[in-house]
Design a protein around this motif. Structure first.
Motif, PDB file in Angstrom:
ATOM      1  N   LEU A   1       0.833  -1.210   0.000  1.00  0.00           N
ATOM      2  CA  LEU A   1       0.000   0.000   0.000  1.00  0.00           C
ATOM      3  C   LEU A   1       0.865   1.257   0.000  1.00  0.00           C
ATOM      4  N   PHE A   2       1.981   1.234   0.750  1.00  0.00           N
ATOM      5  CA  PHE A   2       2.875   2.389   0.779  1.00  0.00           C
ATOM      6  C   PHE A   2       3.627   2.501  -0.549  1.00  0.00           C
ATOM      7  N   GLU A   3       4.011   1.347  -1.110  1.00  0.00           N
ATOM      8  CA  GLU A   3       4.832   1.309  -2.329  1.00  0.00           C
ATOM      9  C   GLU A   3       4.020   1.723  -3.555  1.00  0.00           C
ATOM     10  N   ARG A   4       2.807   1.161  -3.692  1.00  0.00           N
ATOM     11  CA  ARG A   4       2.032   1.336  -4.934  1.00  0.00           C
ATOM     12  C   ARG A   4       0.829   2.234  -4.795  1.00  0.00           C
ATOM     13  N   GLY A   5       0.372   2.418  -3.570  1.00  0.00           N
ATOM     14  CA  GLY A   5      -0.856   3.189  -3.377  1.00  0.00           C
ATOM     15  C   GLY A   5      -2.057   2.275  -3.210  1.00  0.00           C
ATOM     16  N   LEU A   6      -3.138   2.856  -2.693  1.00  0.00           N
ATOM     17  CA  LEU A   6      -4.339   2.098  -2.348  1.00  0.00           C
ATOM     18  C   LEU A   6      -4.996   1.462  -3.573  1.00  0.00           C
ATOM     19  N   LEU A   7      -5.163   2.256  -4.644  1.00  0.00           N
ATOM     20  CA  LEU A   7      -5.911   1.768  -5.806  1.00  0.00           C
ATOM     21  C   LEU A   7      -5.161   0.677  -6.543  1.00  0.00           C
ATOM     22  N   ALA A   8      -3.823   0.781  -6.579  1.00  0.00           N
ATOM     23  CA  ALA A   8      -3.026  -0.138  -7.398  1.00  0.00           C
ATOM     24  C   ALA A   8      -2.702  -1.437  -6.668  1.00  0.00           C
ATOM     25  N   THR A   9      -3.081  -1.552  -5.395  1.00  0.00           N
ATOM     26  CA  THR A   9      -2.739  -2.763  -4.636  1.00  0.00           C
ATOM     27  C   THR A   9      -3.876  -3.782  -4.694  1.00  0.00           C
ATOM     28  N   SER A  10      -3.586  -4.951  -5.250  1.00  0.00           N
ATOM     29  CA  SER A  10      -4.587  -6.016  -5.333  1.00  0.00           C
ATOM     30  C   SER A  10      -4.262  -7.113  -4.319  1.00  0.00           C
ATOM     31  N   VAL A  11      -5.223  -8.021  -4.114  1.00  0.00           N
ATOM     32  CA  VAL A  11      -4.978  -9.173  -3.245  1.00  0.00           C
ATOM     33  C   VAL A  11      -3.817 -10.004  -3.807  1.00  0.00           C
ATOM     34  N   ASP A  12      -3.726 -10.125  -5.137  1.00  0.00           N
ATOM     35  CA  ASP A  12      -2.607 -10.850  -5.760  1.00  0.00           C
ATOM     36  C   ASP A  12      -1.257 -10.246  -5.365  1.00  0.00           C
TER      37      ASP A  12
END
Lengths: 193, 193
Positions: free
Chosen positions: A24-35
């Protein structure tokens, strides 16, 4: 799959939460998937869903984990109050990725009731802790007797959120200057005249 | 399609921008598509793309339109400065949908350089306007002579952003209480002792 002991389950859950916070810190909320979280944690999707029913539940749990790290405020003096607000609420959000996550959570609160409840509960806890600290400083004769504890609580709450916004959009904040600004805010509002 | 005169083109562009602002406030940044804006404006996608090359360009133009509505600050007195910051920067973001859009723009600034430049330029203009107003108040003997104009600029900038965050997550703000808090901030920082 054998049933996990409670301690093992709690440890695995924490491992997933930390992997999720990293993503979440690295990619952001929207770009983070369960995968993404499964890849980061080195676990299968099946293992993930045995700990969290949904991506939404994971985001809520990460928010809970991060807010649990914020401690109480110090009411021994105006400077101590300013320092503890800075140390516990502002300094953790100095890295731009952390600040960005805070703002993303705030923006997402509009459409996610669970996030909104967590977000507002955290911010209200902060505001009420500051209000109580101000009343205690006034009672101890360490702050101006006419200090408006309620208004100071609101202003300090907005200050913490506003600095978070700054940190999210401006990289490389000057930590010493931010700390001085937080001190100036509390001293101006509370110092006996 | 016949070529539009410049005046007609500008008028149509403004019509699209207002339709876009309506959608963005109503649905939020992520949920608003070019199709939504075309439906709201009552135009075809072809007509849309003759005015804006992309959805991103549209969002940038809406941001420019909204920030152009923010005027200068009043430096005739501490109360006038507080009032103008409240009227021009805080009051427009009181409706929760407007505040939410502001926070969404801030969050999206992390991944969109064009938005980040606009967002930071607006916020820096505000900060510098407040800094200049404080210097002018000090020079006119209307503020404490040792006022730290730079720090007041930072604190007021964070205050505006923080109140925006509050408005985005808490519905039904008490406008009078918010106005009093903004006044208290400036009075505490600037009033001669």
């Amino acid at each position: 799959m054998p049933r996990l002991t409670e301690a093992t389950a709690a440890k695995r859950r924490m491992h997933i939460l930390q992997a999720a916070a990293h993503c979440l810190f690295e990619r952001g909320l929207l770009a983070t998937s369960v995968d993404d979280v499964c890849a980061q944690a080195g676990i299968s999707k099946g293992a993930f869903y045995s700990h969290f029913p949904s991506r939404e539940a994971l985001i809520h749990a990460v928010t809970d984990m991060l807010s649990a790290e914020l401690g109480p405020v110090d009411d021994s003096s105006i400077a101590a109050l300013a320092d503890s607000v800075f140390e516990r609420q502002i300094a953790p959000a100095l890295p731009p990725a952390n600040a960005r996550f805070g703002i993303e959570i705030t923006a997402a609160s509009a459409g996610d009731l669970g996030l909104r409840e967590r977000n507002t509960a955290n911010l209200e806890r902060l505001r009420m802790a500051i209000e109580a600290a101000v009343r205690s400083l006034v009672a101890a004769g360490k702050a101006r007797p006419d200090a408006d504890a309620e208004a100071v609580g609101w202003l300090a709450q907005a200050h913490v959120m506003g600095v978070l916004c700054r940190n999210a959009v401006w990289p490389a904040q000057d930590e010493a200057a931010l700390r001085r600004a937080t001190h100036l805010l509390f001293e101006s509002l509370l110092a006996p005249v």
